[in-house]
Scaffold this motif. Structure first.
Motif, PDB file in Angstrom:
ATOM      1  N   GLY A  69       9.590  38.724 -29.048  1.00 44.53           N
ATOM      2  CA  GLY A  69       9.688  40.216 -29.072  1.00 44.53           C
ATOM      3  C   GLY A  69       9.585  40.620 -27.196  1.00 44.53           C
ATOM      4  N   GLY A  70       8.934  41.497 -27.247  1.00 45.01           N
ATOM      5  CA  GLY A  70       9.034  41.841 -26.018  1.00 45.01           C
ATOM      6  C   GLY A  70       8.065  41.863 -24.614  1.00 45.01           C
ATOM      7  N   ILE A  71       7.432  42.132 -23.836  1.00 48.11           N
ATOM      8  CA  ILE A  71       7.006  41.535 -23.021  1.00 48.11           C
ATOM      9  C   ILE A  71       5.276  41.507 -22.866  1.00 48.11           C
ATOM     10  CG2 ILE A  71       6.186  43.896 -21.567  1.00 48.11           C
ATOM     11  CD1 ILE A  71       6.672  42.162 -18.453  1.00 48.11           C
ATOM     12  N   GLU A  72       4.673  42.059 -24.395  1.00 53.06           N
ATOM     13  CA  GLU A  72       3.186  41.856 -24.606  1.00 53.06           C
ATOM     14  C   GLU A  72       3.827  40.746 -25.506  1.00 53.06           C
ATOM     15  OE1 GLU A  72       2.537  45.506 -26.337  1.00 53.06           O
ATOM     16  OE2 GLU A  72       2.228  46.916 -24.450  1.00 53.06           O
ATOM     17  N   THR A  73       4.757  40.517 -25.688  1.00 52.04           N
ATOM     18  CA  THR A  73       3.909  39.424 -26.262  1.00 52.04           C
ATOM     19  C   THR A  73       4.526  38.503 -26.213  1.00 52.04           C
ATOM     20  OG1 THR A  73       5.436  40.928 -28.549  1.00 52.04           O
ATOM     21  CG2 THR A  73       5.523  38.456 -28.875  1.00 52.04           C
ATOM     22  N   LEU A  74       5.587  38.280 -25.032  1.00 53.58           N
ATOM     23  CA  LEU A  74       5.784  36.793 -23.787  1.00 53.58           C
ATOM     24  C   LEU A  74       4.233  37.094 -23.110  1.00 53.58           C
ATOM     25  CD1 LEU A  74       7.705  34.891 -23.289  1.00 53.58           C
ATOM     26  CD2 LEU A  74       7.905  36.628 -21.251  1.00 53.58           C
ATOM     27  N   MET A  75       4.306  38.202 -22.602  1.00 53.22           N
ATOM     28  CA  MET A  75       2.557  38.188 -22.068  1.00 53.22           C
ATOM     29  C   MET A  75       1.710  37.126 -22.924  1.00 53.22           C
ATOM     30  SD  MET A  75       3.179  37.626 -19.644  1.00 53.22           S
ATOM     31  CE  MET A  75       2.559  38.571 -18.187  1.00 53.22           C
ATOM     32  N   ALA A  76       1.219  37.013 -24.137  1.00 53.23           N
ATOM     33  CA  ALA A  76       0.426  37.173 -25.033  1.00 53.23           C
ATOM     34  C   ALA A  76       0.589  35.187 -25.487  1.00 53.23           C
ATOM     35  CB  ALA A  76       0.540  38.094 -26.149  1.00 53.23           C
ATOM     36  N   CYS A  77       1.911  35.449 -25.507  1.00 54.90           N
ATOM     37  CA  CYS A  77       1.977  33.569 -25.902  1.00 54.90           C
ATOM     38  C   CYS A  77       1.815  33.120 -24.848  1.00 54.90           C
ATOM     39  CB  CYS A  77       3.529  33.336 -25.727  1.00 54.90           C
ATOM     40  SG  CYS A  77       3.790  34.233 -27.520  1.00 54.90           S
ATOM     41  N   HIS A  78       1.928  33.340 -23.426  1.00 55.23           N
ATOM     42  CA  HIS A  78       1.236  32.641 -22.453  1.00 55.23           C
ATOM     43  C   HIS A  78       0.677  32.740 -21.629  1.00 55.23           C
ATOM     44  CE1 HIS A  78       2.368  31.002 -18.175  1.00 55.23           C
ATOM     45  NE2 HIS A  78       1.745  32.389 -17.551  1.00 55.23           N
ATOM     46  N   ILE A  79      -0.559  33.522 -22.532  1.00 57.07           N
ATOM     47  CA  ILE A  79      -1.886  33.913 -22.115  1.00 57.07           C
ATOM     48  C   ILE A  79      -2.747  33.021 -23.086  1.00 57.07           C
ATOM     49  CG2 ILE A  79      -4.150  35.012 -22.054  1.00 57.07           C
ATOM     50  CD1 ILE A  79      -1.765  36.994 -20.402  1.00 57.07           C
ATOM     51  N   ASN A  80      -2.611  32.777 -24.150  1.00 56.81           N
ATOM     52  CA  ASN A  80      -2.737  32.031 -25.323  1.00 56.81           C
ATOM     53  C   ASN A  80      -2.352  30.610 -25.350  1.00 56.81           C
ATOM     54  OD1 ASN A  80      -1.164  31.938 -26.684  1.00 56.81           O
ATOM     55  ND2 ASN A  80      -1.255  33.748 -28.061  1.00 56.81           N
TER      56      ASN A  80
END
Length: 95
Positions: A69-80
């Motif tokens: 995905g894009g940055i939103e998906t990447l950051m969500a994966c990083h945060i969770n």
């Protein structure tokens, strides 16, 4: 895109985790960039977890050859906490 601040965030996050990503900057390609961007935009439209706020499909993150995905998906994966295991499973991270 080399001047895209969100692309820079993605690169810095991955480098900071110890990943050596393959980076394709569309504005540095001699040809084919419009075709690649069209495919990325199509992937973005198909992805149910992405929003239309991610312009033109960049940054687009692929892990193990699969579109994440894009940055939103990447950051969500990083945060969770799911990003590191995902990168390890793909062989992109060894620690």
């Amino acid at each position: 895109m080399s001047g895209c601040c969100m692309c820079t965030v993605v690169k810095r996050l991955l480098f900071g985790l110890g990943v050596g990503p393959t980076i394709v900057e569309l504005d540095h390609l001699a040809s084919g960039a419009p075709d690649i961007q069209a495919v990325l935009f199509h992937l973005l439209q198909e992805s149910s977890s992405s929003s239309s706020s991610e312009g033109g499909g960049v940054p687009a993150v692929f892990v193990g050859g699969k579109y994440l995905g894009g940055i939103e998906t990447l950051m969500a994966c990083h945060i969770n906490g799911s990003l590191v295991p995902l990168l390890k499973d793909a062989g992109a991270l060894w620690l």
